[in-house]
Design a protein around this motif. Structure first.
Motif, PDB file in Angstrom:
ATOM      1  N   UNK A  32       0.826  -1.210   0.000  1.00 19.48           N
ATOM      2  CA  UNK A  32       0.000   0.000   0.000  1.00 19.48           C
ATOM      3  C   UNK A  32       0.863   1.265   0.000  1.00 19.48           C
ATOM      4  N   UNK A  33       1.907   1.283   0.803  1.00 14.96           N
ATOM      5  CA  UNK A  33       2.782   2.460   0.868  1.00 14.96           C
ATOM      6  C   UNK A  33       3.479   2.680  -0.474  1.00 14.96           C
ATOM      7  N   UNK A  34       3.965   1.606  -1.094  1.00 14.32           N
ATOM      8  CA  UNK A  34       4.618   1.744  -2.401  1.00 14.32           C
ATOM      9  C   UNK A  34       3.644   2.256  -3.455  1.00 14.32           C
ATOM     10  N   UNK A  35       2.418   1.750  -3.421  1.00 10.16           N
ATOM     11  CA  UNK A  35       1.386   2.184  -4.366  1.00 10.16           C
ATOM     12  C   UNK A  35       1.111   3.676  -4.182  1.00 10.16           C
ATOM     13  N   UNK A  36       0.959   4.090  -2.930  1.00  5.99           N
ATOM     14  CA  UNK A  36       0.697   5.499  -2.631  1.00  5.99           C
ATOM     15  C   UNK A  36       1.859   6.373  -3.104  1.00  5.99           C
ATOM     16  N   UNK A  37       3.090   5.943  -2.840  1.00  3.93           N
ATOM     17  CA  UNK A  37       4.253   6.720  -3.262  1.00  3.93           C
ATOM     18  C   UNK A  37       4.327   6.838  -4.783  1.00  3.93           C
ATOM     19  N   UNK A  38       3.978   5.767  -5.498  1.00  4.22           N
ATOM     20  CA  UNK A  38       3.955   5.809  -6.966  1.00  4.22           C
ATOM     21  C   UNK A  38       2.931   6.830  -7.459  1.00  4.22           C
ATOM     22  N   UNK A  39       1.752   6.825  -6.856  1.00  9.67           N
ATOM     23  CA  UNK A  39       0.696   7.763  -7.252  1.00  9.67           C
ATOM     24  C   UNK A  39       1.135   9.200  -6.981  1.00  9.67           C
ATOM     25  N   UNK A  40       1.747   9.434  -5.820  1.00  6.93           N
ATOM     26  CA  UNK A  40       2.192  10.790  -5.486  1.00  6.93           C
ATOM     27  C   UNK A  40       3.287  11.259  -6.440  1.00  6.93           C
ATOM     28  N   UNK A  67      -6.059  21.257 -24.362  1.00  2.00           N
ATOM     29  CA  UNK A  67      -7.018  21.438 -23.262  1.00  2.00           C
ATOM     30  C   UNK A  67      -7.720  20.126 -22.923  1.00  2.00           C
ATOM     31  N   UNK A  68      -8.072  19.358 -23.946  1.00  2.00           N
ATOM     32  CA  UNK A  68      -8.709  18.058 -23.722  1.00  2.00           C
ATOM     33  C   UNK A  68      -7.762  17.127 -22.982  1.00  2.00           C
ATOM     34  N   UNK A  69      -6.512  17.106 -23.411  1.00  2.00           N
ATOM     35  CA  UNK A  69      -5.507  16.271 -22.737  1.00  2.00           C
ATOM     36  C   UNK A  69      -5.334  16.689 -21.287  1.00  2.00           C
ATOM     37  N   UNK A  70      -5.302  17.995 -21.055  1.00  2.37           N
ATOM     38  CA  UNK A  70      -5.127  18.516 -19.692  1.00  2.37           C
ATOM     39  C   UNK A  70      -6.335  18.144 -18.822  1.00  2.37           C
ATOM     40  N   UNK A  71      -7.533  18.256 -19.360  1.00  2.75           N
ATOM     41  CA  UNK A  71      -8.740  17.907 -18.597  1.00  2.75           C
ATOM     42  C   UNK A  71      -8.751  16.414 -18.256  1.00  2.75           C
ATOM     43  N   UNK A  72      -8.371  15.591 -19.211  1.00  2.00           N
ATOM     44  CA  UNK A  72      -8.306  14.149 -18.960  1.00  2.00           C
ATOM     45  C   UNK A  72      -7.281  13.830 -17.874  1.00  2.00           C
ATOM     46  N   UNK A  73      -6.142  14.471 -17.941  1.00  3.36           N
ATOM     47  CA  UNK A  73      -5.080  14.258 -16.948  1.00  3.36           C
ATOM     48  C   UNK A  73      -5.560  14.681 -15.561  1.00  3.36           C
ATOM     49  N   UNK A  74      -6.256  15.802 -15.483  1.00  2.20           N
ATOM     50  CA  UNK A  74      -6.761  16.268 -14.188  1.00  2.20           C
ATOM     51  C   UNK A  74      -7.839  15.339 -13.639  1.00  2.20           C
ATOM     52  N   UNK A  75      -8.676  14.791 -14.507  1.00  2.54           N
ATOM     53  CA  UNK A  75      -9.690  13.831 -14.063  1.00  2.54           C
ATOM     54  C   UNK A  75      -9.028  12.566 -13.520  1.00  2.54           C
ATOM     55  N   UNK A  76      -7.978  12.131 -14.199  1.00  3.37           N
ATOM     56  CA  UNK A  76      -7.231  10.954 -13.731  1.00  3.37           C
ATOM     57  C   UNK A  76      -6.621  11.231 -12.367  1.00  3.37           C
ATOM     58  N   UNK A  77      -6.032  12.398 -12.194  1.00  5.06           N
ATOM     59  CA  UNK A  77      -5.420  12.753 -10.905  1.00  5.06           C
ATOM     60  C   UNK A  77      -6.480  12.834  -9.801  1.00  5.06           C
ATOM     61  N   UNK A  78      -7.682  13.292 -10.142  1.00  3.51           N
ATOM     62  CA  UNK A  78      -8.748  13.357  -9.145  1.00  3.51           C
ATOM     63  C   UNK A  78      -9.131  11.949  -8.686  1.00  3.51           C
ATOM     64  N   UNK A  80      -7.151   9.425  -8.704  1.00  2.00           N
ATOM     65  CA  UNK A  80      -6.036   8.940  -7.903  1.00  2.00           C
ATOM     66  C   UNK A  80      -6.015   9.579  -6.512  1.00  2.00           C
ATOM     67  N   UNK A  81      -6.487  10.812  -6.409  1.00  2.00           N
ATOM     68  CA  UNK A  81      -6.601  11.457  -5.093  1.00  2.00           C
ATOM     69  C   UNK A  81      -7.564  10.663  -4.213  1.00  2.00           C
ATOM     70  N   UNK A  82      -8.677  10.239  -4.815  1.00  2.00           N
ATOM     71  CA  UNK A  82      -9.647   9.423  -4.077  1.00  2.00           C
ATOM     72  C   UNK A  82      -9.041   8.073  -3.718  1.00  2.00           C
ATOM     73  N   UNK A  83      -8.224   7.539  -4.605  1.00  2.00           N
ATOM     74  CA  UNK A  83      -7.562   6.259  -4.352  1.00  2.00           C
ATOM     75  C   UNK A  83      -6.596   6.381  -3.172  1.00  2.00           C
TER      76      UNK A  83
END
Length: 140
Positions: A32-40, A67-78, A80-83
């Protein structure tokens, strides 16, 4: 402070050992810690990338694509934040001695399921029941 648990590099939790013993807990804690560190780390890279790409693109089509790429990237990060929140919750359950047990039935969650999805809070059977109920209510 707890003593460090020795864990060989090639250790994998096995069904023939006591469920959620110190080695299994340490295995999942490290996973879990390694997974979290990878996401961060990925999030830091994304932030740096977004800051670097904040340039003026003259072509309208290129700008829209960026802009589409940036929005997709931000959605992915969101997502991952929940993850990360779920990972933190799983780490808390390890500390509290509740990790590996189904929140609904109290039964052990299979090691295979935990290895595939270490943030699981329901056994496979309970998860399937939950998804069936969700599908029934969604169809109403």
């Amino acid at each position: 402070m707890k003593a460090e648990v020795f864990l060989p590099e090639d250790y994998r939790p096995a069904e023939d050992e006591p469920f959620m013993n110190e080695r299994q807990l340490e295995y999942f804690r490290r996973k879990l810690i390694n997974w979290k560190n990878d996401i961060l780390a990925e999030s830091r890279d994304t932030i740096e990338g977004l800051q670097d790409s904040a340039r003026n693109v003259p072509d309208v089509a290129d700008r829209a694509s960026e802009e589409t790429d940036r929005a997709l990237e931000l959605r992915t990060r969101d997502r991952q934040r929940k993850l990360i929140s779920k990972i933190d919750s799983a780490l808390r359950r390890i500390e509290e001695g509740e990790y590996g047990y189904c929140e609904e039935t109290g039964e052990p969650i299979s090691l295979k399921r935990l290895d595939a999805r270490p943030i699981a809070t329901l056994s496979l059977e309970a998860q399937e029941r939950h998804e069936r109920r969700e599908k029934v209510h969604r169809d109403d």
